[in-house]
Design an enzyme around this catalytic site. Structure first.
Site, PDB file in Angstrom:
ATOM      1  N   GLY A  32      -0.335  -6.635   0.293  1.00 47.49           N
ATOM      2  CA  GLY A  32      -1.777  -6.870   0.317  1.00 47.49           C
ATOM      3  C   GLY A  32      -2.488  -6.005   1.346  1.00 47.49           C
ATOM      4  CB  ALA A  33      -4.157  -5.500   3.982  1.00 50.29           C
ATOM      5  CG  HIS A  35      -4.405   1.271   1.988  1.00 50.54           C
ATOM      6  ND1 HIS A  35      -3.606   2.175   1.328  1.00 50.54           N
ATOM      7  CD2 HIS A  35      -3.582   0.628   2.862  1.00 50.54           C
ATOM      8  CE1 HIS A  35      -2.378   2.121   1.789  1.00 50.54           C
ATOM      9  NE2 HIS A  35      -2.320   1.172   2.722  1.00 50.54           N
ATOM     10  CG  HIS A  38      -1.530  -0.781  -1.211  1.00 47.03           C
ATOM     11  ND1 HIS A  38      -2.324  -0.978  -0.101  1.00 47.03           N
ATOM     12  CD2 HIS A  38      -0.281  -1.128  -0.831  1.00 47.03           C
ATOM     13  CE1 HIS A  38      -1.588  -1.416   0.897  1.00 47.03           C
ATOM     14  NE2 HIS A  38      -0.343  -1.520   0.486  1.00 47.03           N
ATOM     15  CE  LYS A 150       2.049   5.295   6.183  1.00 47.45           C
ATOM     16  NZ  LYS A 150       2.859   4.271   6.794  1.00 47.45           N
ATOM     17  CD  GLN A 154       9.586  -0.184   1.461  1.00 44.04           C
ATOM     18  OE1 GLN A 154       9.553  -1.056   2.297  1.00 44.04           O
ATOM     19  NE2 GLN A 154       8.509   0.167   0.770  1.00 44.04           N
ATOM     20  CB  SER A 187      -2.025  -2.654   5.614  1.00 47.12           C
ATOM     21  OG  SER A 187      -1.861  -2.457   4.223  1.00 47.12           O
TER      22      SER A 187
HETATM   23  P1  AMP Z   1       2.961  -2.364   1.887  1.00 43.97           P
HETATM   24  O1  AMP Z   1       1.827  -3.192   1.365  1.00 43.97           O
HETATM   25  O2  AMP Z   1       2.693  -1.716   3.201  1.00 43.97           O
HETATM   26  O3  AMP Z   1       4.287  -3.081   1.824  1.00 43.97           O
HETATM   27  O4  AMP Z   1       3.107  -1.147   0.881  1.00 43.97           O
HETATM   28  C1  AMP Z   1       3.278  -1.390  -0.505  1.00 43.97           C
HETATM   29  C2  AMP Z   1       3.601  -0.083  -1.173  1.00 43.97           C
HETATM   30  O5  AMP Z   1       2.533   0.834  -0.983  1.00 43.97           O
HETATM   31  C3  AMP Z   1       4.872   0.598  -0.610  1.00 43.97           C
HETATM   32  O6  AMP Z   1       5.613   1.138  -1.689  1.00 43.97           O
HETATM   33  C4  AMP Z   1       4.285   1.667   0.274  1.00 43.97           C
HETATM   34  O7  AMP Z   1       5.146   2.777   0.440  1.00 43.97           O
HETATM   35  C5  AMP Z   1       3.042   2.056  -0.506  1.00 43.97           C
HETATM   36  N1  AMP Z   1       2.074   2.733   0.365  1.00 43.97           N
HETATM   37  C6  AMP Z   1       1.546   2.268   1.519  1.00 43.97           C
HETATM   38  N2  AMP Z   1       0.729   3.193   2.062  1.00 43.97           N
HETATM   39  C7  AMP Z   1       0.753   4.264   1.235  1.00 43.97           C
HETATM   40  C8  AMP Z   1       0.132   5.566   1.256  1.00 43.97           C
HETATM   41  N3  AMP Z   1      -0.681   5.940   2.233  1.00 43.97           N
HETATM   42  N4  AMP Z   1       0.404   6.405   0.245  1.00 43.97           N
HETATM   43  C9  AMP Z   1       1.242   6.048  -0.770  1.00 43.97           C
HETATM   44  N5  AMP Z   1       1.854   4.849  -0.845  1.00 43.97           N
HETATM   45  C10 AMP Z   1       1.624   3.977   0.149  1.00 43.97           C
END
Ligand code: AMP
Length: 288
Positions: A32-33, A35, A38, A150, A154, A187
């Protein structure tokens, strides 16, 4: 309108129905949160599949005891509005109790890809990620799932997890989305003060320095790492690690020859940022 589902049974039923109609299922796991980073995953999913599920779940098992689980940003209403405008079919928003019941005993060992870098600094992190992603893959049972570069380590761990444990779901990597000034969207960027925000630009700056040096013919990994460290330190940003690694194994390199990746984790104020970029070996490069 997007459908919001909180229970495992209902999400299984919705996906089964879509599959019966012959639709290809796409899945985007998030905390969530949301941007634009995502949303680029969501757009990759809507481009390549016909029924898109986005999960929003701040997974407690991937946070260490001194990390930011409690204060991790949560804004479910704004998230749902964004997903609705992207034509996502279902938002899966389980509670911690739905995902873990009264506690679970079995977890996934993410293996050697998790030994270094983030895994070394955040001992429970990748086991928590691998476990929740396995659960989500089993619940949603998508054809394709989309993950950002990013979080490069992972991504590699999840690709390995899906292959080694024979999941039906195939993970797909999506390039990093950056702000206009180069900072990778995260986020956690909302924790940065104005001064932190400008110091944080040293992180993409350091990656750029490594790429430039490589382009000038310097393939020596420690020279590239020194250049990254110097760029960070010049802006008062404390490197946690900088590394030049093999893009598949994530093992440290001595010399950039094939496909490599530069990885950075750094602390800016109280916020820990990670970023990375591809490094392509130059024809005829030599140790600098
Ligand atoms: P998170 O909500 O931080 O767990 O991220 C969810 C997914 O979004 C993960 O697969 C992250 O790698 C991806 N993600 C987060 N930030 C970015 C970004 N700036 N560019 C591309 N993918 C992202």
């Amino acid at each position: 309108m997007i459908e919001r589902i909180g229970s495992k049974e209902e999400i299984r039923a919705a996906v089964a129905e879509a599959r019966k109609e012959g639709r290809k299922i796409g899945f985007v796991p998030t905390m969530g949160a949301l941007h634009e980073g995502h949303l680029s995953l969501v757009r990759a999913a809507t481009a390549r599949t016909d029924f898109v599920v986005v999960s929003i779940f701040v997974n407690p098992t991937q946070f260490g005891p001194s990390e930011d689980f409690e204060r991790y940003p949560r804004d479910i209403d704004a998230d749902l509005r964004l997903l609705d405008s992207e034509n996502v079919d279902v938002a899966f928003t389980p509670t911690v109790a739905t995902m873990y019941g009264t506690g679970s005993q079995v977890s996934i060992d993410p293996g050697p890809l998790a030994a270094r870098w983030e895994g070394e600094r955040r001992p429970v992190h990748f086991s928590g990620v691998a476990t929740v992603v396995s659960k989500l893959f089993n619940i949603v049972n998508a054809d394709l799932a989309f993950f950002g570069e990013k979080d490069f380590q992972q991504l590699r761990i999840i690709q390995r997890l899906a292959a080694d444990l024979d999941f039906h779901t195939v993970p797909v990597g999506v390039p990093i989305v950056r702000d206009h000034d180069g900072l990778a969207l995260s986020s956690r960027n909302r924790y940065l003060s104005e001064a932190d925000r400008s110091a944080a630009l040293a992180v993409p700056g350091a990656l750029g320095a490594a790429r430039e040096l490589l382009a000038s013919g310097v393939g020596d990994a420690s020279a590239l790492e020194d250049a990254m460290r110097e760029t960070l330190e010049a802006s008062g940003v404390e490197p946690d690690y900088v590394a030049v690694v093999d893009a598949s194994t994530l093992e440290p390199l001595v010399e950039v020859t094939g496909e490599a990746r530069a990885l950075i984790a750094a602390r800016v104020g109280t916020t820990r940022l990670i970023d990375n970029c591809a490094l392509h070996a130059q024809r005829g490069s030599h140790a600098g």
